[in-house]
Design a protein around this motif. Structure first.
Motif, mmCIF file in Angstrom:
data_model
loop_
_atom_site.group_PDB
_atom_site.id
_atom_site.type_symbol
_atom_site.label_atom_id
_atom_site.label_comp_id
_atom_site.label_asym_id
_atom_site.label_seq_id
_atom_site.Cartn_x
_atom_site.Cartn_y
_atom_site.Cartn_z
ATOM 1 N N LEU A 50 0.809 -1.225 0.000
ATOM 2 C CA LEU A 50 0.000 0.000 0.000
ATOM 3 C C LEU A 50 0.843 1.277 0.000
ATOM 4 O O LEU A 50 0.292 2.374 -0.139
ATOM 5 C CB LEU A 50 -0.943 0.009 1.207
ATOM 6 N N VAL A 51 2.150 1.157 0.128
ATOM 7 C CA VAL A 51 3.019 2.336 0.136
ATOM 8 C C VAL A 51 2.838 3.112 -1.171
ATOM 9 O O VAL A 51 2.937 2.538 -2.265
ATOM 10 C CB VAL A 51 4.503 1.938 0.336
ATOM 11 N N GLY A 52 2.504 4.394 -1.072
ATOM 12 C CA GLY A 52 2.312 5.244 -2.244
ATOM 13 C C GLY A 52 0.869 5.358 -2.686
ATOM 14 O O GLY A 52 0.524 6.235 -3.474
ATOM 15 N N LEU A 53 -0.006 4.494 -2.189
ATOM 16 C CA LEU A 53 -1.405 4.510 -2.624
ATOM 17 C C LEU A 53 -2.134 5.772 -2.188
ATOM 18 O O LEU A 53 -3.095 6.194 -2.823
ATOM 19 C CB LEU A 53 -2.140 3.267 -2.112
ATOM 20 N N SER A 54 -1.660 6.434 -1.151
ATOM 21 C CA SER A 54 -2.332 7.649 -0.668
ATOM 22 C C SER A 54 -2.293 8.776 -1.698
ATOM 23 O O SER A 54 -3.025 9.757 -1.579
ATOM 24 C CB SER A 54 -1.719 8.113 0.650
ATOM 25 N N ALA A 55 -1.493 8.644 -2.740
ATOM 26 C CA ALA A 55 -1.454 9.644 -3.816
ATOM 27 C C ALA A 55 -2.687 9.536 -4.718
ATOM 28 O O ALA A 55 -2.983 10.456 -5.479
ATOM 29 C CB ALA A 55 -0.187 9.478 -4.641
ATOM 30 N N ALA A 56 -3.410 8.438 -4.636
ATOM 31 C CA ALA A 56 -4.565 8.205 -5.504
ATOM 32 C C ALA A 56 -5.867 8.631 -4.818
ATOM 33 O O ALA A 56 -6.024 8.450 -3.615
ATOM 34 C CB ALA A 56 -4.651 6.726 -5.887
ATOM 35 N N SER A 57 -6.794 9.165 -5.601
ATOM 36 C CA SER A 57 -8.116 9.501 -5.070
ATOM 37 C C SER A 57 -9.094 8.343 -5.271
ATOM 38 O O SER A 57 -10.075 8.222 -4.543
ATOM 39 C CB SER A 57 -8.671 10.752 -5.743
ATOM 40 N N HIS A 58 -8.831 7.518 -6.290
ATOM 41 C CA HIS A 58 -9.713 6.404 -6.627
ATOM 42 C C HIS A 58 -8.897 5.131 -6.834
ATOM 43 O O HIS A 58 -7.696 5.191 -7.116
ATOM 44 C CB HIS A 58 -10.531 6.720 -7.877
ATOM 45 N N LEU A 59 -9.591 4.020 -6.734
ATOM 46 C CA LEU A 59 -8.948 2.724 -6.748
ATOM 47 C C LEU A 59 -9.785 1.763 -7.590
ATOM 48 O O LEU A 59 -11.009 1.784 -7.534
ATOM 49 C CB LEU A 59 -8.894 2.232 -5.301
ATOM 50 N N VAL A 60 -9.119 0.930 -8.384
ATOM 51 C CA VAL A 60 -9.788 -0.133 -9.113
ATOM 52 C C VAL A 60 -9.662 -1.390 -8.256
ATOM 53 O O VAL A 60 -8.561 -1.787 -7.877
ATOM 54 C CB VAL A 60 -9.165 -0.356 -10.503
ATOM 55 N N VAL A 61 -10.815 -1.983 -7.936
ATOM 56 C CA VAL A 61 -10.861 -3.144 -7.052
ATOM 57 C C VAL A 61 -11.330 -4.350 -7.855
ATOM 58 O O VAL A 61 -12.353 -4.290 -8.532
ATOM 59 C CB VAL A 61 -11.836 -2.894 -5.875
ATOM 60 N N LEU A 62 -10.573 -5.426 -7.802
ATOM 61 C CA LEU A 62 -10.967 -6.689 -8.429
ATOM 62 C C LEU A 62 -11.281 -7.678 -7.322
ATOM 63 O O LEU A 62 -10.482 -7.850 -6.395
ATOM 64 C CB LEU A 62 -9.852 -7.233 -9.315
ATOM 65 N N TYR A 63 -12.444 -8.323 -7.420
ATOM 66 C CA TYR A 63 -12.863 -9.233 -6.367
ATOM 67 C C TYR A 63 -13.608 -10.414 -6.950
ATOM 68 O O TYR A 63 -14.038 -10.401 -8.098
ATOM 69 C CB TYR A 63 -13.689 -8.518 -5.298
ATOM 70 N N TRP A 64 -13.700 -11.480 -6.152
ATOM 71 C CA TRP A 64 -14.264 -12.752 -6.593
ATOM 72 C C TRP A 64 -15.670 -12.903 -6.038
ATOM 73 O O TRP A 64 -15.869 -12.917 -4.826
ATOM 74 C CB TRP A 64 -13.390 -13.894 -6.092
ATOM 75 N N LEU A 65 -16.644 -13.020 -6.925
ATOM 76 C CA LEU A 65 -18.041 -13.186 -6.509
ATOM 77 C C LEU A 65 -18.299 -14.661 -6.227
ATOM 78 O O LEU A 65 -18.804 -15.404 -7.067
ATOM 79 C CB LEU A 65 -18.973 -12.630 -7.581
ATOM 80 N N ASP A 66 -17.928 -15.073 -5.035
ATOM 81 C CA ASP A 66 -17.899 -16.488 -4.686
ATOM 82 C C ASP A 66 -19.276 -17.146 -4.605
ATOM 83 O O ASP A 66 -19.364 -18.363 -4.554
ATOM 84 C CB ASP A 66 -17.112 -16.716 -3.399
ATOM 85 N N GLN A 67 -20.354 -16.367 -4.642
ATOM 86 C CA GLN A 67 -21.697 -16.958 -4.637
ATOM 87 C C GLN A 67 -22.349 -16.946 -6.019
ATOM 88 O O GLN A 67 -23.505 -17.290 -6.173
ATOM 89 C CB GLN A 67 -22.590 -16.243 -3.629
ATOM 90 N N ALA A 68 -21.605 -16.539 -7.034
ATOM 91 C CA ALA A 68 -22.153 -16.462 -8.396
ATOM 92 C C ALA A 68 -22.358 -17.851 -8.981
ATOM 93 O O ALA A 68 -21.677 -18.810 -8.622
ATOM 94 C CB ALA A 68 -21.200 -15.667 -9.289
ATOM 95 N N ASN A 69 -23.293 -17.924 -9.907
ATOM 96 C CA ASN A 69 -23.549 -19.157 -10.650
ATOM 97 C C ASN A 69 -22.628 -19.162 -11.867
ATOM 98 O O ASN A 69 -22.803 -18.382 -12.797
ATOM 99 C CB ASN A 69 -25.017 -19.206 -11.080
#
Length: 156
Positions: A50-69
């Motif tokens: 996370l070092v340096g992330l404070s320079a960003a205002s927005h973040l792209v998040v990738l996540y796993w929808l573990d309950q999806a069909n």
């Protein structure tokens, strides 16, 4: 349904997401329609990433929808009058239920990031984080000309 695979590989979760939504039905249908605060909690092993992330205002998040069909091949989006293949829509139900959201960073404290703009249930596995870079990620001339897309994207 069995899907053909030319190779196999492993993904590792790097943490979890906490939104306050307990079931998929409670979630907004798109992260852009949710200004509610959520918490991204990384495993302690990833603090240095996370070092340096404070320079960003927005973040792209990738996540796993573990309950999806994972066997769904077509779905009908809200406001649409017909079904589309899952690769032409944003349905959570797909062969590899990887979700992506761009969120606003509210606060970074240790291995915890408070954000607004997520659409998943409590405990959703976190796959990756990337800073949103407007010059790279925003494509002004991009379009989607499906019959439902304009209504779906505006939340009406």
């Amino acid at each position: 349904m069995n899907f053909p695979s030319s190779s196999s590989f492993s993904l590792y979760t790097i943490g979890n997401i906490w939104t306050g939504f307990e079931t998929p039905k409670e979630c907004p249908r798109n992260s852009r329609f949710n200004e509610k605060e959520s918490l991204i909690e990384l495993d302690a092993a990833y603090d240095e990433e996370l070092v340096g992330l404070s320079a960003a205002s927005h973040l792209v998040v990738l996540y796993w929808l573990d309950q999806a069909n994972r066997s769904v091949l077509q779905s009908r989006p809200p406001h649409a009058d017909k079904s589309y293949g899952v690769f032409s829509i944003r349905s959570p139900h797909r062969p590899n239920p990887i979700a992506i959201s761009t969120v606003k960073i509210l606060e970074i404290e240790g291995s915890r990031i408070r954000v607004s703009g997520l659409d998943c249930i409590d405990g959703t596995p976190l796959l990756d984080l990337k800073p949103y870079v407007p010059r790279i990620d925003s494509i002004e001339e991009a379009k989607l000309d499906l019959d439902w897309s304009e209504q779906h994207m505006t939340g009406t």
